[in-house]
Design an enzyme around this catalytic site. Sequence first.
Site, PDB file in Angstrom:
ATOM      1  N   CYS A  45     -97.676  46.321   4.643  1.00 10.95           N
ATOM      2  CA  CYS A  45     -98.929  47.504   4.520  1.00 10.95           C
ATOM      3  C   CYS A  45    -100.176  46.532   3.921  1.00 10.95           C
ATOM      4  O   CYS A  45     -99.842  45.829   3.017  1.00 10.95           O
ATOM      5  CB  CYS A  45     -98.705  48.474   3.526  1.00 10.95           C
ATOM      6  SG  CYS A  45     -99.910  49.452   2.803  1.00 10.95           S
ATOM      7  N   GLU A  74    -102.913  50.938   9.700  1.00 12.78           N
ATOM      8  CA  GLU A  74    -102.188  50.191  10.453  1.00 12.78           C
ATOM      9  C   GLU A  74    -103.008  49.765  11.508  1.00 12.78           C
ATOM     10  O   GLU A  74    -103.889  50.626  12.126  1.00 12.78           O
ATOM     11  CB  GLU A  74    -100.674  50.339  10.947  1.00 12.78           C
ATOM     12  CG  GLU A  74     -99.833  50.618   9.716  1.00 12.78           C
ATOM     13  CD  GLU A  74     -99.559  49.011   9.433  1.00 12.78           C
ATOM     14  OE1 GLU A  74     -99.912  47.876   9.620  1.00 12.78           O
ATOM     15  OE2 GLU A  74     -98.716  49.122   8.311  1.00 12.78           O
TER      16      GLU A  74
END
Length: 239
Positions: A2, A114
Amino acid sequence: MCGRYVVSQSADDLADEFGVDRIAVRERLEPDWNVAPSKQVYAVLTRPPRDAPGDAGERRLVTVRWGLIPSWSKDLSIGNKLINARAESVAEKPAFRRAFASRRCLLPADGFYEWRGEKKGARQPFYIRPRAGSLAMAGLYEIWRDPTRPDDDPEAFVWSTVVLTTQAVDELGEIHDRMPMLVGRDSWSAWLDPANQNASDLQTMLTPAVPGVLDAYPVSKEVNKVTNNGPQLVEPVTL
């Protein structure tokens, strides 16, 4: 995952949602739609009282620096690299195994970003969020003593954190090959309990961020620049 995420809720709202006993922050954070490594973020953890080590302790909302700084580090620069930890090997890796044993936390998030694509300039950001409520991302924390500061300096002890990740599945795997591990509400107390040091049991509490409970959609490339911020970053765009 992340590398960026979103936390727009206030400390009071997060305390209510996560059943926090005490908000233990020196400074409340502003809503952040572009949380990046090295920033201060909210974390939920359990600290047992010093005078009653057998007590279950109190659940606290604290602020920590994103990017884990192990206690043996010479300086905090290592935290810029340790923003994620692979859940598959976290119990064995020297940088994480002590924290995994007894310093676990939850990292509240509205959602996370993302990127899809190989070329830096052409990579398309996607925002991934739950259909209801907040994400409780699985995290670890450390407390590092800065040797350059005196004991009475409030910045002498640096609290830092790392997000646990795993292999992405299904549609999320088409965007990026890693995704955060989550902790379900029923497992919050056990995950946060520092006395719970059974690695196998702890691993069973981790849940992949799977499709079906999450929505993913493309957003503006404005999010690529860490200085950009605001709710417009999570608005969907047409490709």
